[in-house]
Write a protein that holds these residues in place. Structure first.
Motif, short mmCIF file in Angstrom:
data_model
loop_
_atom_site.label_atom_id
_atom_site.label_comp_id
_atom_site.label_asym_id
_atom_site.label_seq_id
_atom_site.Cartn_x
_atom_site.Cartn_y
_atom_site.Cartn_z
N ALA A 56 0.80 -1.23 0.00
CA ALA A 56 0.00 0.00 0.00
C ALA A 56 0.83 1.28 0.00
O ALA A 56 0.31 2.35 0.29
N GLY A 57 2.11 1.19 -0.34
CA GLY A 57 2.92 2.40 -0.41
C GLY A 57 2.76 3.14 -1.70
O GLY A 57 2.89 4.36 -1.76
N LEU A 58 2.49 2.40 -2.79
CA LEU A 58 2.32 3.00 -4.11
C LEU A 58 1.08 2.42 -4.77
O LEU A 58 0.65 1.31 -4.44
N THR A 188 2.27 2.70 10.60
CA THR A 188 1.20 3.20 9.72
C THR A 188 -0.18 3.06 10.34
O THR A 188 -1.00 3.98 10.24
N LEU A 189 -0.46 1.93 10.98
CA LEU A 189 -1.80 1.67 11.52
C LEU A 189 -1.96 2.11 12.97
O LEU A 189 -3.01 1.83 13.58
N LYS A 190 -0.99 2.78 13.51
CA LYS A 190 -1.04 3.19 14.91
C LYS A 190 -2.27 4.07 15.18
O LYS A 190 -2.57 4.98 14.43
N TRP A 412 6.88 8.91 -1.52
CA TRP A 412 7.89 8.48 -0.55
C TRP A 412 8.24 9.60 0.42
O TRP A 412 8.52 9.36 1.59
N ALA A 413 8.27 10.84 -0.07
CA ALA A 413 8.53 11.96 0.83
C ALA A 413 7.43 12.07 1.88
O ALA A 413 7.69 12.26 3.07
N TRP A 414 6.18 11.90 1.44
CA TRP A 414 5.05 11.94 2.37
C TRP A 414 5.13 10.80 3.37
O TRP A 414 4.93 10.99 4.57
N ALA A 415 5.43 9.61 2.89
CA ALA A 415 5.53 8.45 3.77
C ALA A 415 6.67 8.62 4.77
O ALA A 415 6.58 8.20 5.93
N GLN A 420 2.67 7.35 6.75
CA GLN A 420 1.43 6.90 6.12
C GLN A 420 1.69 6.28 4.76
O GLN A 420 2.68 6.58 4.09
N ARG A 421 0.77 5.37 4.38
CA ARG A 421 0.82 4.72 3.08
C ARG A 421 -0.54 4.96 2.43
O ARG A 421 -1.55 4.45 2.86
N HIS A 422 -0.53 5.75 1.36
CA HIS A 422 -1.75 6.36 0.86
C HIS A 422 -2.68 5.38 0.14
O HIS A 422 -3.84 5.68 -0.07
#
Length: 439
Positions: A56-58, A188-190, A412-415, A420-422
């Motif tokens: 779910a990263g890309l 990510t799911l925290k 990747w910059a956002w992650a 988060q994984r958009h």
């Protein structure tokens, strides 16, 4: 009747739009040939980042592009969506599913590889592998639904089974999947669930050999293990999977002196991912040519099929030895093979001797998780943050198209800053783990 008898440019049929097929096609862009590129799918896929779609990263379009779009300015190529079902080397003809034949003057088979379960094909339903976008979307669905099912149940044993994850195979794909899955669970799911703590998920990487990343130097392999463990992954080496079903898997111990009965361990786990082996595309079996144990076609020095100088095999479908070692099934090798086949076809047309293929080893790279990777560049060994930045730069550089590079960098910059994984969207019916992913 051949193209020469019709006074037409030679017809080159290329089967497979992966790295080998696409690089051969583009290398022939200025030659006086007619090219038909055939693929079962309409896109070229940047496979090294496929695990990012699975976790779910890309999104799928970030690492794939339509073949027609890539080749839109190359006037000597026609893209054909289809599947080759037969090859008649005597008649210089390939047959397509649903009817229809294509005559060729030169043929390149570059249809890649598929999953290998070492004679246990029934495991495929319970432990999917990762080779296509469909595979990636299906795995992403399984991973996200596992947390949803754990949240919904009140049974502690069932909840534990849903939060048990296993990745079988300690090569680059297995290491990347395990490390990223641990990052999803712990970061990510925290704070997103009310009845479970995703950080309690157990991620286990199972490798039958003595160490992970066996193709890397032992020092980098050990660093990779330590980096995985720091992410929360349980790394198990010297353990072989003996059975996989819908409820979990059974482990034994591999190697001499092991007692499979004494060392057997049954683990309740609803999510098992397969990264332990590959087999060549079944297309190679259509040729009357020697093949190795993995089904790869054993080719001549110029990548042609023995006895058929007008038929070539490249990429994961080709069995090539160099300096007593097999050429690895990696993207750089496939690209180099595709370019070599283009030179060989050019030489054949000119009545010259085709050049022999020589693989130029570009080094090994594997990412483990956030800010963690290992790199081996001909004796220059990197690990940790520096290796991660190098790995990111290389993968972005080789993506097809400016848009893909820009989108991946932004994501990747956002992650990096947000954890988060958009692309955490679940498609299909929520009550079925195995529902087919969308196109």
């Amino acid at each position: 009747m051949s193209a020469h008898e019709n006074h037409l440019p030679p017809h080159v049929v290329i089967v497979g739009g992966g790295f080998a097929g696409l690089w051969a096609t583009r290398a022939l862009a200025r030659d006086d040939v007619r090219i038909t590129l055939i693929d079962r799918r309409n896109h070229h896929l940047f496979q090294p980042l496929l695990y990012q779609v699975a976790t779910a990263g890309l999104s799928a379009p970030d690492i794939a592009a339509p073949l027609r779009h890539i080749l839109r300015r190359q006037r000597n190529v026609e893209v054909r969506l289809g599947e080759v079902t037969g090859i008649d080397t005597g008649a210089h003809r390939v047959s397509l599913a649903g009817g229809g034949d294509l005559d060729y003057d030169y043929l390149l088979l570059a249809s890649g590889a598929t999953h290998a379960y070492f004679g246990n094909d029934n495991w495929a339903a319970h432990a999917p592998g990762l080779k296509t976008l469909d595979d990636a979307l299906g795995i992403r669905r399984r991973l996200l639904l596992a947390f949803e099912h754990a949240e919904a149940t009140d049974d502690p044993a069932e909840r534990a089974a849903w939060l048990n994850f296993a990745v079988v195979g300690g090569g680059p794909t297995g290491v990347e999947l395990a490390g990223t899955l641990a990052e999803i669970a712990r970061h990510t799911l925290k704070n997103e669930f009310r009845h479970i703590d995703p950080a309690e998920a157990k991620v286990r990487l199972v490798e039958a050999g003595p160490r992970v990343l066996a193709s890397f130097p032992e020092s980098l392999s050990e660093k990779a293990r330590r980096q995985l463990e720091s992410l929360g992954v349980e790394v198990m080496t010297g353990r072989a999977v003996e059975d996989i079903d819908a409820d979990g898997y059974t482990l034994g111990r591999s190697g001499p002196g092991s007692d499979s009965n004494r060392d057997r361990e049954r683990v309740a786990a609803r999510t098992v991912l397969w990264a332990a082996g590959v087999a060549a595309s079944p297309l190679g079996a259509l040729l009357d040519a020697p093949r190795d144990r993995a089904g790869r076609v054993q080719v001549e020095a110029d990548l042609s099929v023995p006895g058929h100088p007008d038929v070539f095999v490249a990429g994961d479908l080709a069995s090539v030895q160099q300096n007593g070692k097999p050429v690895p099934g990696v993207a750089p090798a496939a690209k180099q093979m595709g370019a070599c086949v283009a030179k060989a076809i050019r030489a054949r047309i000119a009545g010259q001797k085709a050049p022999a293929f020589r693989y130029r080893d570009m080094g090994n790279l594997a990412t483990i998780g956030r800010m963690a990777a290992v790199v081996d560049l001909h004796g220059v060994k990197l690990s940790g943050l520096v290796a991660w930045w190098f790995w990111l730069w290389v993968h972005v550089l080789f993506l097809i198209g400016f848009r893909n590079r820009l989108v991946v960098l932004i994501n990747w910059a956002w992650a990096y800053w947000s954890y988060q994984r958009h692309a955490r969207i679940i498609f299909g019916r929520p009550d079925s783990v195995d529902a087919s992913p969308p196109d």
